[in-house]
Design an enzyme around this catalytic site. Structure first.
Site, PDB file in Angstrom:
ATOM      1  N   ASP A   9     -16.443  -7.880   1.378  1.00 12.21           N
ATOM      2  CA  ASP A   9     -15.337  -8.187   2.293  1.00 12.21           C
ATOM      3  C   ASP A   9     -15.097  -7.093   3.319  1.00 12.21           C
ATOM      4  OD1 ASP A   9     -14.442  -6.267   0.559  1.00 12.21           O
ATOM      5  OD2 ASP A   9     -12.718  -7.391  -0.180  1.00 12.21           O
ATOM      6  N   HIS A  58      -5.113   5.391   9.131  1.00  9.71           N
ATOM      7  CA  HIS A  58      -3.801   5.918   9.518  1.00  9.71           C
ATOM      8  C   HIS A  58      -3.178   4.981  10.548  1.00  9.71           C
ATOM      9  CE1 HIS A  58      -1.049   9.282   9.093  1.00  9.71           C
ATOM     10  NE2 HIS A  58      -0.798   9.213  10.389  1.00  9.71           N
ATOM     11  N   ASP A  72     -19.611  -1.638  -0.700  1.00 14.73           N
ATOM     12  CA  ASP A  72     -18.715  -2.759  -0.421  1.00 14.73           C
ATOM     13  C   ASP A  72     -18.579  -3.669  -1.629  1.00 14.73           C
ATOM     14  OD1 ASP A  72     -17.228  -4.815   0.625  1.00 14.73           O
ATOM     15  OD2 ASP A  72     -18.628  -5.368   2.204  1.00 14.73           O
ATOM     16  N   ASP A 103     -16.418  -3.769  -5.891  1.00 10.50           N
ATOM     17  CA  ASP A 103     -15.208  -4.423  -6.401  1.00 10.50           C
ATOM     18  C   ASP A 103     -15.442  -5.901  -6.649  1.00 10.50           C
ATOM     19  OD1 ASP A 103     -15.504  -5.227  -3.786  1.00 10.50           O
ATOM     20  OD2 ASP A 103     -13.372  -5.027  -3.264  1.00 10.50           O
ATOM     21  N   ASP A 163      -7.675   6.824   5.060  1.00 14.32           N
ATOM     22  CA  ASP A 163      -6.929   7.569   6.076  1.00 14.32           C
ATOM     23  C   ASP A 163      -7.781   8.710   6.616  1.00 14.32           C
ATOM     24  OD1 ASP A 163      -5.043   9.114   7.551  1.00 14.32           O
ATOM     25  OD2 ASP A 163      -3.418   8.348   6.310  1.00 14.32           O
ATOM     26  N   SER A 189       3.747   8.937   7.824  1.00 17.85           N
ATOM     27  CA  SER A 189       3.069  10.077   8.435  1.00 17.85           C
ATOM     28  C   SER A 189       4.053  11.245   8.545  1.00 17.85           C
ATOM     29  CB  SER A 189       2.493   9.686   9.798  1.00 17.85           C
ATOM     30  OG  SER A 189       1.623  10.685  10.276  1.00 17.85           O
TER      31      SER A 189
END
Length: 546
Positions: A273, A476, A266, A269, A438, A198
């Site tokens: 999960d 974050h 979701d 991929d 983030d 950060s």
């Protein structure tokens, strides 16, 4: 580095007499002579930026058996680097010299607005439990030159303190730590690294760009490289949320955004999960996601109904789009890249958009969101030095009398200089990690800077010194997937053995899914489930490019 003074040279030679072979005799010297460093001074002449020198205010040997110490035997040095002006706070620092030194040094970055001494005694962020100090690294950090890590950033009323926060404290702490390491061991480190996330990630890029010959390797996580950009982004989001009637998006509606995105994305991929891993494929479904969120037939959202009005959708689209300025900040920067709002970012809690449709004074993270609260603080303390300034009335496109100040600040506190030629020539290595979810520092800004480097140097040269890992589900410091991985070990192997990191493995430390693992894929790859094996095991996934 400026010429060493005679006084310091005598001190260094004295130390060297006890440590002619540093690795073999470090333990003996640290044990016997740590206390002798109390009151020692590091003269301004050996510090690469202007100061009035440094003073060791505490020198104590910490035994391995000391309560709560998991770092083995080490010498703890605490001191101050004296500011140029009496009105500027000194830089407080800590340096730790382990008895079993591995010949390496690690400078550790701060977080937020800093203001707290980075002790160097803790593990690096997202690392295994062992701290670098415990495995032999000499570690050090500072408070960046002021006390207190509040969102108000009142230190920014002092120009010297702003310079220290931006870059000055990094160089000053490095040079003082280097002198103390030489005092302790009789020689310089064989390798010097920097690690931070950060604010610390911005600091990591800063040392590459400003002091490339000081560091052999750097870790930069979630780097706030476009510091001015993220603060001005907060101003723009605040204007959308509170300067536009009905623009505030509450936690209930934000939860609905996340739930709708998961329903749509979701499984892209191959694994259900709770992680949106194939962000680019999810981006293609964005129009359908927005259509599901929009209130129908002019319906108005309520506490019970979590649909979104046109004004609320406009606020989220402001977050998604970022902004483009009609003028240039430092290094030709005109843009801040937006967030993955419709690809799994959760703005409903923690460092989100806030929980109050009413703007409180002064704004607070919980009520009015992290981004706007920090943007408001930036305008008042950094830019205008006017605590009565009306941030909601500030138009980024027409900054008027504050344009010059915005440009200057973007240079002082920021790391958007793409010239890394000196770091490359030095043989430096860089590992960067950022979460695709983030909600504070846009991951798309990090990706854009990486692409800028590729355009400038070519892919093969960038591959020779940099690795970028974009982690699905990671926010974050929070998120549905929080990776723990040996980033420092990967960097050290790259620097010392020329073993460049490729696909790595991250272990989830999120409380609900603790222990599952995923591949950490080099950008632009993402982990795709191969269709067999446990979805909690990294071996069941392969890295695939979008």
């Amino acid at each position: 580095m400026p010429q060493v003074t005679r006084r310091l040279l005598r001190t260094l030679l004295f130390a060297a007499s006890f440590a002619c072979c540093a690795h073999a005799r470090a333990a003996s010297y640290v044990v016997k002579h740590c206390a002798e460093l109390l009151g020692k001074e590091v003269p301004a002449s050996v510090i690469g930026l202007p100061t009035r020198g440094a003073l060791i205010t505490d020198a104590s040997f910490v035994a391995a058996a000391a309560p709560h110490n998991r770092n083995g035997d080490y010498c703890r040095l605490v001191g101050v680097i004296k500011a140029q002006l009496d009105t500027t706070p000194d830089i407080r620092f800590e340096v730790n010299l382990p008895a079993r030194w591995n010949g390496r040094a690690l400078q550790m970055g701060g977080g937020g607005y800093n203001g707290v001494i980075v002790s160097g005694t803790e593990p690096t962020a997202f690392a295994p439990a062992a701290s670098p100090l415990s495995i032999g690294y000499a570690t050090y950090g500072s408070d960046s030159g002021h006390v207190g890590n509040s969102g108000r950033a009142d230190f920014a009323m002092n120009d010297e303190a702003v310079v220290n926060f931006g870059y000055g404290a990094l160089k000053k702490a490095h040079d003082v730590a280097l002198a103390l390491i030489i005092m302790g061991y009789g020689q310089k480190p064989e390798q010097t690294y920097f690690a931070g996330g950060s604010t610390g990630g911005r600091e990591a890029f800063t040392v590459i760009e400003r002091y490339p010959d000081d560091y052999d390797g750097v870790i930069a996580n979630a780097p706030a490289i476009n510091f001015s950009g993220v603060r001005l982004m907060g101003v723009k989001v605040g204007r959308a949320s509170y300067g536009t009637p009905g623009g505030f998006v509450g936690p209930v509606q934000q939860k609905r955004v996340v739930e709708t995105v998961l329903q749509e994305c979701d499984g892209l991929d191959g694994a259900l999960d709770g992680i949106v891993a194939n962000v680019e494929a999810c981006r293609e479904r964005e129009p359908r996601i927005i259509a599901q969120l929009r209130c129908a037939n002019g319906q108005r959202p309520s506490q019970r109904d979590s649909c979104l009005s046109e004004a609320q959708l406009a606020t989220l689209e402001t977050l998604r789009d970022g902004f483009t300025l009609p003028y240039e900040l430092a290094h030709g920067v005109t843009r801040y890249y937006g967030y993955n709002v419709f690809q799994g970012v959760d703005f409903s809690s923690g460092l989100g958009l806030g929980n109050s449709s009413v703007l409180v004074q002064p704004p607070r993270f919980d009520a009015n969101g992290y981004l706007f609260t920090q943007g408001d603080s930036y305008m008042k303390y950094f830019v205008t030095h006017d605590l009565r300034f009306n941030t909601l009335g500030f138009d980024l496109s027409q900054p008027g009398e504050y344009k010059g100040r915005l440009v200057d600040l973007s240079s002082t506190v920021g790391a958007m200089n793409p010239d890394m030629s000196a770091f490359i020539a030095h043989g430096g290595k860089l590992i960067t990690m950022h979460g695709l979810a983030d909600e504070v520092i846009s991951p798309n800004q990090t990706i854009a800077f990486y692409r800028l480097l590729v355009a400038k140097y070519g892919q093969s040269i960038v591959d020779s010194f940099m690795r970028l890992y974009m982690v699905p589900g990671f926010q974050h410091g929070n998120g549905v997937f929080i990776p723990a991985w040996d980033e420092l070990g990967a960097l050290d192997r790259w620097v010392t053995a020329n073993i460049a990191p490729e696909t790595l493995v991250g272990f989830d430390i999120a409380s609900a899914t603790n222990g599952r693992s995923r591949p950490l894929c080099r950008y632009p790859g993402f982990p795709r489930y191969i269709g067999k094996g446990s979805i909690n095991n990294a071996a069941s996934f392969r890295c695939e490019n979008p």
